[in-house]
Design an enzyme around this catalytic site. Structure first.
Site: not given
Ligand SMILES: [Zn+2]
Length: 403
Positions: A43, A45, A142, A169, A215, A236, A348
């Site tokens: 993961h 971003d 995600e 999410h 999540h 994650h 993350d």
């Molecule tokens: Zn996340």
């Protein structure tokens, strides 16, 4: 004279730090073990930055990820998050955003830097990219609202290269409850997965798309574990027994997921791995918000830029952070309750405004290798944690496809 003494002091400090950490493990040993791994982080971003024009090939020193730092960190495969914020649900713009995020991974990362990245859509592809000295680039969605409640979109995303989907999410969608709002009485909940949610899991299984339970609300996790024909994983997530956050997994969840062959990819965000951070969070956030308001007055910062500024201010104001040792504690906890085969890594990076001291960005992965060796983990253990376990799960999902 002054310059010389500064250099000397720095050298002594560095030497002291290195010898203090070493405890018999040489830099050469750390490098040897680190190089022997196929490090898969599930993961990251940074696509939320590249979609705004950030050049992943430029070493700007901002944020947590760029090509130079991925190489320095020895990252072998990176799942790039096709993150779709909950705000896109309004006006049905989720699919549009999903396609733009897929485009930024494929166009701005992989096609722009073909010498560094290779698009991977299978466990075999990951190993092939690694053999060719490139970073395997993969994609995971995600936020399940990305499919706008339509299995046809799920199949389109699979065809474009998506290999996992995080069911929710922080927002509950029309078919799955999220841990992010499960206690909010103003949100319509489903007590886990709806019938459509179960169909979606079935279609993900059939396609060979990995089911990611990071999540989700606890009940959604249990429903998913029950209906999925393939192992499921957390891309994650960390341990709730150590850090009380609803988004972390309880021991019961971790053990049950491991029993079905899954893996928990540990998240490095300070708020998910340090109880001390969480205990200080309310006061720290108040102070930070006040500074943020001052610094951003009259400016229109993008979400990633706000995150980067917030991280900078947190350091300046000396607010709470987590450390590398906290990450090791979470890894160690999973090993104790579920075994070495249940552990992986999902940092993350570039999705959070606080990373641990010692694991500040993607270049710092060798520090984790050192810490694990010091803790008594073998090279084989580390190879499993860094990628072996994840590849096993990915292969099991591929094998279950089409059935
Ligand atoms: Zn996340």
């Amino acid at each position: 004279m002054r310059r010389l003494s500064v250099a000397l002091v720095t050298a002594l400090l560095l030497f002291g730090q290195a010898s203090g950490q070493n405890r018999g493990i040489s830099d050469a040993e750390v490098a040897r073990v680190h190089r022997s791994t196929l490090l898969i982080d599930t993961h990251n971003d940074v696509p939320s930055r590249t979609v705004e024009g950030f050049d992943i090939g430029a070493r700007t020193g901002t944020g947590h990820t760029d090509i130079a730092r991925l190489k320095e960190g020895g990252v072998g495969a990176q799942f790039f998050a096709v993150y779709v914020a909950a705000s896109y649900v309004t006006g049905n713009r989720s699919a549009n955003r999903t396609l733009q995020m897929i485009d930024t991974v494929r166009h701005d990362i992989i096609e722009r830097y073909p010498n560094d990245f290779l698009l991977a859509t299978s466990a075999k592809d990951i190993e092939e990219a690694h053999r060719r000295g490139k970073i395997a680039a993969l994609m995971g969605i995600e936020g399940g609202h990305a499919i706008e409640n339509n299995l046809r979109l799920l199949r389109d995303y699979y065809d474009l290269g998506i290999r996992y989907m995080t069911l929710t999410h922080s927002n509950t969608n029309d078919w799955a409850d999220s841990s992010g709002d499960v206690t909010d009485p103003n949100i319509k909940h489903h007590n886990g997965l709806t019938a459509l949610g179960k169909d979606i899991i079935g279609e993900m299984n059939r396609l060979g798309m990995m089911v990611d339970i990071s999540h989700v609300a606890d009940k959604t996790f249990w429903d998913t574990l029950e209906v999925s024909k393939a192992p499921i994983f957390a891309s994650h997530s960390s341990c709730r027994a150590l850090t009380k956050h609803a988004r972390n997994m309880t021991d019961e969840m971790i053990v049950a997921l491991a029993k079905k062959g899954g893996v928990v990819q540990v998240n490095f965000y300070c708020g998910f791995i340090s109880q001390k951070f969480r205990d200080n969070d309310a006061a720290d956030t108040k102070a930070l918000d006040a500074r943020m308001a001052q610094e951003t007055a009259g400016k229109n910062l993008s979400e990633p830029d706000r995150q980067i500024l917030s991280e900078k201010l947190r350091k300046e104001m000396r607010l709470s952070r987590a450390t590398l040792a906290d990450v090791v504690d979470h890894i160690d906890h999973i090993r104790k309750i579920a075994g070495i085969d249940a552990i992986g890594l999902g940092g993350d990076f570039d999705g959070v405004s606080c990373t641990p001291i010692g694991l500040e960005d993607v270049s710092k992965y060798p520090n984790l290798t050192r810490a694990l060796l010091e803790k008594g983990y073998s090279a084989d253990d580390i190879r499993k944690i860094y990628g072996g376990n994840f590849l096993r799960v990915m292969r099991a999902v591929e094998a279950a496809a089409g059935k």
